[in-house]
Write an enzyme that holds these catalytic residues in place. Structure first.
Site, PDB file in Angstrom:
ATOM      1  N   ASP A 159       2.427 -14.309  21.942  1.00  0.00           N
ATOM      2  CA  ASP A 159       2.507 -13.055  22.688  1.00  0.00           C
ATOM      3  C   ASP A 159       2.111 -13.287  24.147  1.00  0.00           C
ATOM      4  O   ASP A 159       2.266 -14.387  24.668  1.00  0.00           O
ATOM      5  CB  ASP A 159       1.609 -12.020  21.993  1.00  0.00           C
ATOM      6  CG  ASP A 159       2.155 -10.604  22.122  1.00  0.00           C
ATOM      7  OD1 ASP A 159       2.290 -10.128  23.268  1.00  0.00           O
ATOM      8  OD2 ASP A 159       2.444  -9.964  21.088  1.00  0.00           O
ATOM      9  N   HIS A 232       0.285  -6.117  26.129  1.00  0.00           N
ATOM     10  CA  HIS A 232       1.048  -6.246  24.880  1.00  0.00           C
ATOM     11  C   HIS A 232       0.331  -7.129  23.852  1.00  0.00           C
ATOM     12  O   HIS A 232       0.169  -6.748  22.684  1.00  0.00           O
ATOM     13  CB  HIS A 232       2.423  -6.816  25.230  1.00  0.00           C
ATOM     14  CG  HIS A 232       3.422  -6.792  24.115  1.00  0.00           C
ATOM     15  ND1 HIS A 232       3.431  -7.720  23.110  1.00  0.00           N
ATOM     16  CD2 HIS A 232       4.461  -5.971  23.869  1.00  0.00           C
ATOM     17  CE1 HIS A 232       4.430  -7.464  22.291  1.00  0.00           C
ATOM     18  NE2 HIS A 232       5.078  -6.401  22.726  1.00  0.00           N
ATOM     19  N   SER A 576       7.327  -3.994  18.199  1.00  0.00           N
ATOM     20  CA  SER A 576       6.211  -4.893  18.515  1.00  0.00           C
ATOM     21  C   SER A 576       4.918  -4.415  17.863  1.00  0.00           C
ATOM     22  O   SER A 576       4.035  -5.219  17.598  1.00  0.00           O
ATOM     23  CB  SER A 576       5.972  -4.939  20.026  1.00  0.00           C
ATOM     24  OG  SER A 576       6.904  -5.766  20.659  1.00  0.00           O
TER      25      SER A 576
END
Ligand SMILES: *[C@@H]1O[C@H](CO)[C@@H](O)[C@H](O)[C@H]1NC(C)=O
Ligand SMILES: *[C@@H]1O[C@H](CO)[C@@H](O)[C@H](O)[C@H]1NC(C)=O
Ligand SMILES: *[C@@H]1O[C@H](CO)[C@@H](O)[C@H](O)[C@H]1NC(C)=O
Ligand SMILES: *[C@@H]1O[C@H](CO)[C@@H](O)[C@H](O)[C@H]1NC(C)=O
Ligand SMILES: *[C@@H]1O[C@H](CO)[C@@H](O)[C@H](O)[C@H]1NC(C)=O
Ligand SMILES: *[C@@H]1O[C@H](CO)[C@@H](O)[C@H](O)[C@H]1NC(C)=O
Ligand SMILES: *[C@@H]1O[C@H](CO)[C@@H](O)[C@H](O)[C@H]1NC(C)=O
Ligand SMILES: *[C@@H]1O[C@H](CO)[C@@H](O)[C@H](O)[C@H]1NC(C)=O
Length: 791
Positions: A159, A232, A576
């Protein structure tokens, strides 16, 4: 993948037009190639030897030892037998002709992109979690206690890095790091090695591919380390394994409650492979080069992770041979690492799936039973339901209401579109008013900024027909509320019929136990699987809408360049966010059943998933109509049930290779495997669902094998729900088991029903019809979805 719909601005950036900008190399001609070489049987070679071998290949096409060393980007050990290097086309050609070189192909860098409080309670894992129970050696009966909260399992996150100081990553009370762990905590900018702890046990970052393509990292844009500037990676990691944090909430106090990951004591290994696009706004989200991801997964396998979470995807379906995630994941299954991937954010259109390989778990996204209601009061007294998580800045008085299409600056916007695109509104007509803007074009947050620019006091964001009932919540920069398509039409009707339309926007409140839930998110990518029509995908759905989880303190809640707000927890949406929910579930299953293969874990999740909502009705999509398995796969995950599935459909690495043989991809994947002749029927891969592509009006028989993981002595009976177009039959239709681990073969025959076939088959798209079959013994219901097209 960029969390498409919800956090608006973050979305859809598929970097289709980024041209490589060679940095290491001197000429425009040079670019990264991925070179596969013949695998010798010395599997335990250390990476130092491997690099030496790889450099010797390079030395035969480069002038000097230094050049050879400089051109090597990465050596790979697990994900492929080979390396990546910067080469000219001539050097690539020369290399491809060398003995021992299996293939040389161009890297396709720059096309992969990054695509929780309540969620655990919603699926029956109670909170707050009693982590102390483990330390006190208390015997718990629930799933989390049985799994020891995941404490012996290592989860790798591919990620954008992590914000290690978040409360979600505290390590108080955690036991020693599992001894088999071989990873490192890589020193880097603002991430000294000592920042790793017993929760974040490893951290690495991968920049060589990125910097070769885009030039040196702009250190204003991101840290040269595993530290997450984007948010994220912190969000996904805390969904999987965040510690229990009481009284967490998003900006404005929304979604308040106890935040916790699904496996709160699992160990995290961070592999940062995704970086901001150089010279572009961070609104566009991060990009991940194929060679960096390959290396990240390579290291994760070597380091000893048990489960890998990959919320990354290619923007459209691509064959396995071109897809580095598929390829690396295939090699991960050889080491029995379970790989969980996002299905993508390109819904609601069909044929949009990312990551459709049968050796990964492909996760769609759906809602929680939580919304953020923000009523809109019309001056005539009618109240319209809206949704908002934007802290309100408006006082409690009515304001004039206008439709954006009626107040556009005619020299800029000529279409009366109502999209509130940048610069489109006429400030003279907007000042002091609430503006109704439509979705369908432009970024959501930008619409609020445009209203603010033009002097408006509020935004009502109306869904277009395609988004239907799926109302996104964003932290706008102006008072804002979102409404469904139907409600947007109601507002327009009011605007058209009233002489003096006015409205009042009330602040949003967090409402729990909403019904119906779950609903499929409109952004969640849909089947059919066009890469591999013999495998039904996605596999499963999990919460991916407005998920509260930890955030970087370096980036505002919207991730917009303009957003200077700092938050510790943030709501975010996308596949996600659903992917790490399934990663957490897989982590718990792995803890409870250490001997299970990754196929067994996938099978347990798939065959126990639920297709009904909390009203007991079929799960619906954004249109309000029942969703299909092409949206939710086998349904919503139920981790408790998955821990005791009764039977599993197992598959091995060799089974997957045989499957790629029958797809004709083994050659292309350069797997150095001799496919049998005749090739196996691709429908006979032992998958827990069945997809038959073009049954063609007759019948088809596929074989399956189940393994008993439930009661030793058990008798499973067959049942099926066939649609009117075909019949599902099993032979035999009773399976008797005497011991745990026993396997039984059976066949499923799908027979088209004469006279019931669709009269006209839709033009170019295959129309699929869905049914299911199940094996049942007492409380064990082992359900398999069936999808059949006829043409
Ligand atoms: C760790 O990285 C930082 C930033 O790149 C650097 O300044 C520092 O010297 C490094 N420390 C060690 C021990 O390598
Ligand atoms: C969230 O905050 C509200 C208002 O303070 C409170 O009434 C509610 O109980 C809280 N919800 C949770 C789940 O803590
Ligand atoms: C509320 O806003 C209106 C319009 O901007 C303004 O006229 C009024 O004075 C405001 N009232 C208060 C109490 O701030
Ligand atoms: C107006 O519509 C035309 C045709 O649909 C389109 O090409 C153009 O981009 C639109 N202009 C704006 C400002 O949206
Ligand atoms: C309309 O747009 C033009 C071009 O950007 C600008 O010059 C003009 O001032 C705008 N008019 C209004 C009323 O905003
Ligand atoms: C207010 O306006 C809306 C939209 O035109 C309409 O549906 C509703 O019936 C009106 N309410 C009243 C009380 O007139
Ligand atoms: C479908 O069946 C018909 C008749 O049996 C045959 O002619 C045709 O080739 C088949 N089509 C496919 C795609 O198998
Ligand atoms: C099931 O089928 C496989 C492959 O067709 C075969 O090798 C195996 O022996 C069979 N197992 C049983 C229990 O019949």
């Amino acid at each position: 993948m960029a969390t498409q719909n919800s956090a608006s601005v973050t979305i859809t950036l598929f970097l289709l037009f980024l041209f490589p900008f060679p940095f290491v190399s001197t000429t425009q001609q040079n670019q990264i190639y991925i070179v596969d070489i013949i695998r010798d049987d010395n599997g335990d070679r250390i990476i130092h030897d491997i690099e030496h071998i790889h450099r010797s290949y390079l030395l035969s096409v480069k002038e000097t030892e230094d050049e050879a060393r400089a051109s090597l980007v990465y050596s790979y050990k697990h994900t492929l037998n080979g390396f990546s290097a910067v080469l000219s086309p001539e050097e690539a050609k020369k290399l491809s002709e060398m003995e021992g070189v299996v293939s040389v192909r161009k890297s396709e860098s720059g096309r992969y992109s990054l695509l929780t409080t309540r969620s655990w309670k919603f699926v029956g894992l109670e909170e707050p979690l009693k982590e102390e129970a483990i330390n006190n050696h208390k015997k718990g009966t629930d799933l989390l206690a049985k799994a020891k909260y995941g404490q012996n399992i290592i989860v790798g996150m591919i990620d954008s890095g992590v914000w290690p100081e978040s409360n979600s990553f505290r390590d108080e009370g955690m036991g020693p790091i599992p001894q088999r762990w071989k990873g490192i905590c890589q020193n880097g900018t603002a991430f000294p090695s000592f920042l790793c702890n017993r929760k974040i046990i490893g951290a690495r970052y991968y920049l060589q591919g990125y910097e070769t393509v885009y030039g040196p990292l702009d250190e204003k844009q991101d840290y040269r380390s595993a530290r997450d500037k984007d948010g994220h990676g912190t969000h996904t990691a805390s969904i999987v394994a965040g510690r229990t944090v009481p009284a967490a909430s998003a900006i404005g106090g929304f979604a308040n409650g106890t935040a916790s990951g699904g496996a709160p004591l699992a160990r995290l290994a961070i592999y940062k492979a995704c970086w901001p696009i150089k010279g572009k706004s961070k609104d566009l989200g991060n990009t991940c080069t194929d060679v960096d991801m390959l290396k990240a997964i390579d290291d994760a396998i070597e380091d000893g992770v048990d489960v890998l979470s990959v919320s990354i995807g290619y923007p459209k379906p691509i064959p396995y041979r071109d897809d580095v995630i598929a390829r690396a994941a295939l090699e991960a299954t050889r080491k029995n690492v379970a790989v969980v991937c996002s299905a993508g954010n390109n819904g609601p259109s069909g044929r949009t799936l990312s990551n459709p390989a049968p050796w990964v778990i492909t996760v769609a996204a759906s809602t929680l039973d939580r919304t953020f209601l923000a009523p809109i009061v019309l001056h005539n007294g009618t109240i319209i339901e809206g949704r908002s998580i934007t802290p309100m800045q408006m006082n409690s008085s009515f304001h004039k209401l206008v439709f954006a299409g009626d107040v556009e600056n005619s020299s800029v916007a000529k279409n009366d579109s109502g999209y509130c695109l940048d610069g489109s509104l006429d400030a003279k007509k907007v000042k002091g008013k609430i503006v109704v803007c439509m979705r369908g074009k432009g970024m959501r947050l930008a619409k609020g900024l445009e209203v603010r620019r033009a002097g408006g006091v509020g935004l009502i964001l109306g869904n277009n027909e395609a988004f239907g009932e799926d109302v996104p919540c964003d932290v706008h920069f102006v008072t804002a509320t979102g409404v469904s398509y139907q409600n947007a039409m109601k507002l327009l009707q009011y605007l058209r019929s009233s002489n003096d339309p006015k409205a009042l926007l009330l602040p949003g409140t967090t409402v729990l136990n909403t019904k119906p839930a779950p609903l499929m998110a409109s952004f969640s990518s849909r089947g059919p699987n066009i890469v591999d029509p013999f495998v039904l995908k996605p596999d499963i759905t999990a919460p991916g809408v407005d998920i509260l989880a930890a955030w970087t303190e370096e980036d505002g809640p919207t991730r917009s360049d303009k957003d200077k707000r700092v938050v510790k927890y943030n709501l975010f949406s996308g596949t996600s966010m659903s992917c790490p929910h399934i990663t957490a579930a897989a982590t718990l299953l792995k803890a409870i059943h250490p001997t299970w293969t990754s196929a067994a874990i996938r099978s347990a999740l798939i065959t126990t998933a639920s297709t009904t909502d909390n009203m007991g009705e079929p799960m619906k999509d954004e249109t309000g109509k029942p969703a299909t398995p092409f949206a939710y796969g086998s349904g919503h995950f139920q981790p408790l049930k998955a821990s005791d599935p009764g039977l599993i459909y197992d598959s091995s690495y060799t089974d997957y290779i045989l499957h790629t043989c029958s797809l004709g991809e083994t050659q292309e994947l350069k797997l150095n495997y001799h496919c049998p002749n005749p090739l196996p029927d691709p429908n006979n891969l032992n998958y827990p669902t069945i997809q038959i592509h073009r049954l063609n009006g007759t019948k088809k028989t596929v074989s399956r094998t189940v393994t008993n993981v439930g009661n030793p002595r058990s008798v499973y009976k067959f049942s099926a729900q066939s649609p009117k177009e075909y019949t599902i039959l099993a032979s035999p239709n009773v399976l008797e088991f005497e011991y745990v681990g026993q396997k039984k073969n059976f066949t499923i025959t799908v027979m088209a029903k004469r006279g019931q076939l669709p009269a006209r088959i839709e033009s170019d798209e295959d129309q699929y019809y869905f049914g299911w079959y199940a094996w049942t013994h007492k409380h064990h219901v082992v359900r398999s979805t069936v999808a059949v097209s006829f043409l």
